[in-house]
Design a protein around this motif. Structure first.
Motif, PDB file in Angstrom:
ATOM      1  N   TYR A  77       0.816  -1.209   0.000  1.00  0.00           N
ATOM      2  CA  TYR A  77       0.000   0.000   0.000  1.00  0.00           C
ATOM      3  C   TYR A  77       0.852   1.264   0.000  1.00  0.00           C
ATOM      4  N   SER A  78       1.962   1.215   0.714  1.00  0.00           N
ATOM      5  CA  SER A  78       2.795   2.420   0.869  1.00  0.00           C
ATOM      6  C   SER A  78       3.885   2.555  -0.197  1.00  0.00           C
ATOM      7  N   ASN A  79       4.014   1.621  -1.110  1.00  0.00           N
ATOM      8  CA  ASN A  79       5.065   1.646  -2.122  1.00  0.00           C
ATOM      9  C   ASN A  79       4.642   2.578  -3.265  1.00  0.00           C
ATOM     10  N   GLU A  80       5.322   3.733  -3.359  1.00  0.00           N
ATOM     11  CA  GLU A  80       4.948   4.714  -4.376  1.00  0.00           C
ATOM     12  C   GLU A  80       5.301   4.239  -5.785  1.00  0.00           C
ATOM     13  N   ARG A  81       6.356   3.438  -5.917  1.00  0.00           N
ATOM     14  CA  ARG A  81       6.729   2.923  -7.236  1.00  0.00           C
ATOM     15  C   ARG A  81       5.611   2.052  -7.812  1.00  0.00           C
ATOM     16  N   LEU A  82       5.013   1.229  -6.948  1.00  0.00           N
ATOM     17  CA  LEU A  82       3.913   0.387  -7.403  1.00  0.00           C
ATOM     18  C   LEU A  82       2.702   1.231  -7.777  1.00  0.00           C
ATOM     19  N   GLN A  83       2.481   2.329  -7.061  1.00  0.00           N
ATOM     20  CA  GLN A  83       1.388   3.229  -7.410  1.00  0.00           C
ATOM     21  C   GLN A  83       1.587   3.802  -8.816  1.00  0.00           C
ATOM     22  N   VAL A  85       3.246   2.438 -11.292  1.00  0.00           N
ATOM     23  CA  VAL A  85       3.001   1.380 -12.272  1.00  0.00           C
ATOM     24  C   VAL A  85       1.508   1.222 -12.534  1.00  0.00           C
ATOM     25  N   VAL A  86       0.703   1.250 -11.447  1.00  0.00           N
ATOM     26  CA  VAL A  86      -0.743   1.092 -11.593  1.00  0.00           C
ATOM     27  C   VAL A  86      -1.338   2.262 -12.366  1.00  0.00           C
ATOM     28  N   LYS A  87      -0.901   3.506 -12.056  1.00  0.00           N
ATOM     29  CA  LYS A  87      -1.462   4.690 -12.719  1.00  0.00           C
ATOM     30  C   LYS A  87      -1.058   4.743 -14.190  1.00  0.00           C
ATOM     31  N   GLN A  88       0.187   4.371 -14.509  1.00  0.00           N
ATOM     32  CA  GLN A  88       0.662   4.452 -15.889  1.00  0.00           C
ATOM     33  C   GLN A  88       0.058   3.371 -16.787  1.00  0.00           C
ATOM     34  N   ASP A  89      -0.537   2.353 -16.190  1.00  0.00           N
ATOM     35  CA  ASP A  89      -1.033   1.240 -16.989  1.00  0.00           C
ATOM     36  C   ASP A  89      -2.139   1.673 -17.940  1.00  0.00           C
ATOM     37  N   LEU A  90      -2.940   2.647 -17.528  1.00  0.00           N
ATOM     38  CA  LEU A  90      -4.052   3.089 -18.361  1.00  0.00           C
ATOM     39  C   LEU A  90      -3.650   4.186 -19.354  1.00  0.00           C
ATOM     40  N   ASN A  91      -2.383   4.599 -19.315  1.00  0.00           N
ATOM     41  CA  ASN A  91      -1.892   5.634 -20.231  1.00  0.00           C
ATOM     42  C   ASN A  91      -1.591   4.987 -21.586  1.00  0.00           C
ATOM     43  N   GLU A  92      -2.433   5.287 -22.578  1.00  0.00           N
ATOM     44  CA  GLU A  92      -2.273   4.661 -23.896  1.00  0.00           C
ATOM     45  C   GLU A  92      -1.041   5.179 -24.634  1.00  0.00           C
ATOM     46  N   GLU A  93      -0.521   6.362 -24.264  1.00  0.00           N
ATOM     47  CA  GLU A  93       0.639   6.935 -24.944  1.00  0.00           C
ATOM     48  C   GLU A  93       1.950   6.420 -24.375  1.00  0.00           C
ATOM     49  N   ASN A 102       7.402  -1.788 -16.539  1.00  0.00           N
ATOM     50  CA  ASN A 102       6.491  -1.660 -15.379  1.00  0.00           C
ATOM     51  C   ASN A 102       5.950  -3.024 -14.956  1.00  0.00           C
ATOM     52  N   HIS A 103       5.553  -3.827 -15.955  1.00  0.00           N
ATOM     53  CA  HIS A 103       5.017  -5.153 -15.637  1.00  0.00           C
ATOM     54  C   HIS A 103       6.068  -6.003 -14.936  1.00  0.00           C
ATOM     55  N   GLU A 104       7.291  -5.951 -15.430  1.00  0.00           N
ATOM     56  CA  GLU A 104       8.360  -6.749 -14.819  1.00  0.00           C
ATOM     57  C   GLU A 104       8.646  -6.264 -13.401  1.00  0.00           C
ATOM     58  N   ILE A 200      -7.232   3.397  -6.841  1.00  0.00           N
ATOM     59  CA  ILE A 200      -6.707   3.041  -8.159  1.00  0.00           C
ATOM     60  C   ILE A 200      -6.593   1.529  -8.356  1.00  0.00           C
ATOM     61  N   ALA A 201      -6.671   0.736  -7.314  1.00  0.00           N
ATOM     62  CA  ALA A 201      -6.569  -0.729  -7.447  1.00  0.00           C
ATOM     63  C   ALA A 201      -6.953  -1.371  -6.116  1.00  0.00           C
ATOM     64  N   TYR A 202      -6.967  -2.703  -6.113  1.00  0.00           N
ATOM     65  CA  TYR A 202      -7.247  -3.472  -4.907  1.00  0.00           C
ATOM     66  C   TYR A 202      -6.046  -4.362  -4.614  1.00  0.00           C
ATOM     67  N   ILE A 203      -5.617  -4.352  -3.365  1.00  0.00           N
ATOM     68  CA  ILE A 203      -4.488  -5.188  -2.939  1.00  0.00           C
ATOM     69  C   ILE A 203      -5.067  -6.403  -2.193  1.00  0.00           C
TER      70      ILE A 203
END
Length: 599
Positions: A77-83, A85-93, A102-104, A200-203
């Protein structure tokens, strides 16, 4: 005075009191007091403290596992790097290379953390749109089969707004290629964007369910006692029986003691079986509960029980040695008298007791013999009176039948003479003479079947003249049955009813068939006519009337029924069948004694 002393010694009550006092009173009092005092102290001082210590051990062990899971959820929950990755996933550009990186990063982080703890089984980061990630055997295909918004935990997790949602043991639905086989304990929370606090997601952190159960099962409470875990509402969250998961505690007493009371130990009743229970709070707010049958807890009283058993054996041997002598003297006469009473109960009134003691048993034996003699005498008198009474009733019935028939026959003869039908009048008079000879008792109470059939032939001659119809009589009688003795007028009322009620109303020629056979030790005579028969209601009334103690039937059938009951054995019977084709009356007669009735 010496006489009274002797009588007291011989009293049966005195013997019984002495035996009971020696055999039972002393060891019973000693065992009861010693066992009660000792067991009560041990249960209060030792057993309960031991059970509470066991419950605390179970709570500490399980709390450690639960804390591991909650810490893992906090870490993700507190890992900003993972946040990011989750936010950028929906960025089509986003460039494909960066997306792959990011996936790796996500997969590497999740897999590294499940290996860092032996209790964490799976970690998932799930989204409604775009990508979702999972450690180990996470199956994107299985996850795609579900609508995230329709899952039961999604709404609850959203309402908690970042707080942990604890769920009961279950099988992981998103892992592996086959059926769900991984038993897990889920911990769920939302992942937030720290910039705007949007979800933004569920853990989901899945603790190893088998490891959790092993931790609980390793701690024993008695032999069959067990632990389970409930939430704040009394719903079972962890239990070795998966069918009970998410079920509310079914026992009302147990529910109130776990949820509504503060005491850490308690007792409750489950269908008449009493249980001892302990409970302890867990790190996540749940409660671990241990229950065990109270009977098992008393196993710690083994030492006391051994002393009690050994003491009882010593007292028992002493009591048996003393009581054996008294018991034989007291019980042997009773056994003899009891055996004789059983024989009397089975119908043997010839038995006599031979107890010759000077106490109450001896007096009872003498009175018992006297009673049997009186009963036997009274039974003989009753049998004679009953037979005489029944024979008198049968004679009365016959005398009621005769005048009615005689009046009708003489009226018919009078009209025949008046109209100069002398031959028919002579035939009727000859037949009437034969009938009167039989009914006036010239041949006694019994006649043979052949003699009764001769009378019936004459009777049918009279009936043909009286009703001006033709009645055929067909006989099929075995020779042995011909010589069988039956009461007078046993068959004639049946033939008369067949003619009057069955054949005459048809206005046609009638056929009466009489057959007789010997079947085993019984004689069966069947009378069948071709009359109009009886309707079902009339037949039911007659069959009901022929039952014992029912005298609502006509005098003819009453005479037949009473004759069968009086002169023949208990297996004898009267059976009646009727239809539109006629009526069948079957007489089944069994002689009361072998050789009786000369068959």
């Amino acid at each position: 005075m010496m006489t009274n002393l002797s009588m007291n010694k011989n009293r049966f009550a005195t013997k019984v009191v002495v035996v009971i006092l020696i055999v039972s009173l002393i060891p019973t009092i000693f065992n009861s007091v010693f066992f009660y005092v000792s067991s009560s102290n041990i249960i209060k001082e030792n057993v309960r403290e031991s059970s509470l210590q066991t419950a605390r051990q179970a709570a500490d062990s399980l709390s450690y596992v639960l804390t591991t899971g909650s810490d893992m959820a906090d870490l993700i929950y507190s890992n900003e790097r993972l946040q990011e990755v989750v936010k950028q996933d929906l960025n089509e550009e986003l460039p494909e290379a960066e997306r792959q990186e990011n996936h790796e990063t996500m997969h590497s982080f999740l897999n590294e953390n499940i290996f860092s703890s032996s209790f964490v089984r799976m970690i998932y980061v799930l989204k409604e749109e775009g990508s979702s990630w999972g450690s180990g055997n996470f199956s994107w295909f299985k996850f795609s089969q579900y609508n995230l918004q329709e899952l039961d935990w999604q709404k609850k997790t959203t309402e908690l707004d970042g707080e942990l949602l604890w769920q009961g043991l279950q099988f992981d639905r998103f892992s592996g290629a086959g059926e769900n086989t991984d038993l897990v304990l889920p911990i769920t929370r939302v992942m937030k964007d720290f910039d705007n606090l949007n979800n933004i997601a569920y853990i989901q952190v899945f603790l190893d369910g088998n490891a959790v159960l092993d931790r609980i099962n390793q701690i024993k409470l008695g032999k069959t006692g067990h632990f389970f875990v409930v939430d704040q509402q009394g719903n079972i969250m962890i239990h070795s029986d998966m069918e009970k998961i998410d079920q509310t505690i079914s026992n009302e007493q147990l529910y109130h003691r776990v949820i509504n009371r503060d005491e850490l130990e308690f007792e409750f009743d489950d269908n008449g079986r009493y249980y001892y229970g302990v409970k302890q709070p867990l790190a996540n707010g749940w409660t671990i509960v241990g229950i065990v049958p109270i009977q098992e807890i008393t196993g710690q009283l083994l030492t006391i029980q051994t002393i009690v058993v050994l003491t009882s054996i010593v007292f028992g041997i002493l009591a048996m040695m003393i009581g054996y002598f008294f018991a034989n003297r007291v019980t042997d006469p009773i056994k003899v008298l009891t055996r004789q009473m059983k024989l009397v109960g089975e119908g043997d009134f010839n038995v006599r007791t031979n107890v010759r003691t000077s106490d109450e048993i001896g007096v009872m034996s003498m009175e018992f013999n006297r009673m049997l003699e009186k009963v036997e005498h009274l039974m003989d008198q009753v049998k004679i009176e009953q037979v005489q009474k029944k024979e008198a009733e049968l004679r009365a019935v016959k005398h009621r039948i005769n005048p009615h028939f005689l009046f009708n026959t003489l009226s018919t003869i009078r009209w025949l003479v008046k109209f100069n039908q002398v031959d028919r009048a002579n035939t009727a008079l000859a037949a009437l003479t034969k009938l009167l000879e039989a009914n006036m008792g010239k041949k006694g109470t019994f006649v043979t079947v052949k003699e009764e059939l001769d009378i019936i032939e004459k009777f049918i001659d009279i009936m043909q003249i009286r009703y001006e119809q033709t009645f055929h009589l067909k006989l099929d009688i075995d020779q042995k049955v011909n010589d069988f003795f039956i009461p007078q007028m046993l068959l004639q009322p049946i033939v008369e009813n067949a003619i009057f009620h069955g054949i005459v109303p048809t206005g046609m020629e009638g056929m009466i068939q009489i057959s007789g056979r010997k079947i085993d030790d019984k004689v069966e005579i069947v009378i069948q006519d071709n009359g109009k028969g009886m309707d079902e209601e009339t037949l039911n009334q007659i069959q009901h009337a022929l039952r014992p103690m029912n005298k609502s039937v006509g005098i003819g059938l009453l005479h037949i029924f009473d004759s069968i009951n009086l002169y023949f054995g208990p297996d004898s019977a009267i059976e009646i069948e009727s239809s539109e084709k006629g009526t069948i009356v079957k007489l089944i007669m069994k002689p009361k004694n072998r050789g009786e009735n000369h068959v």
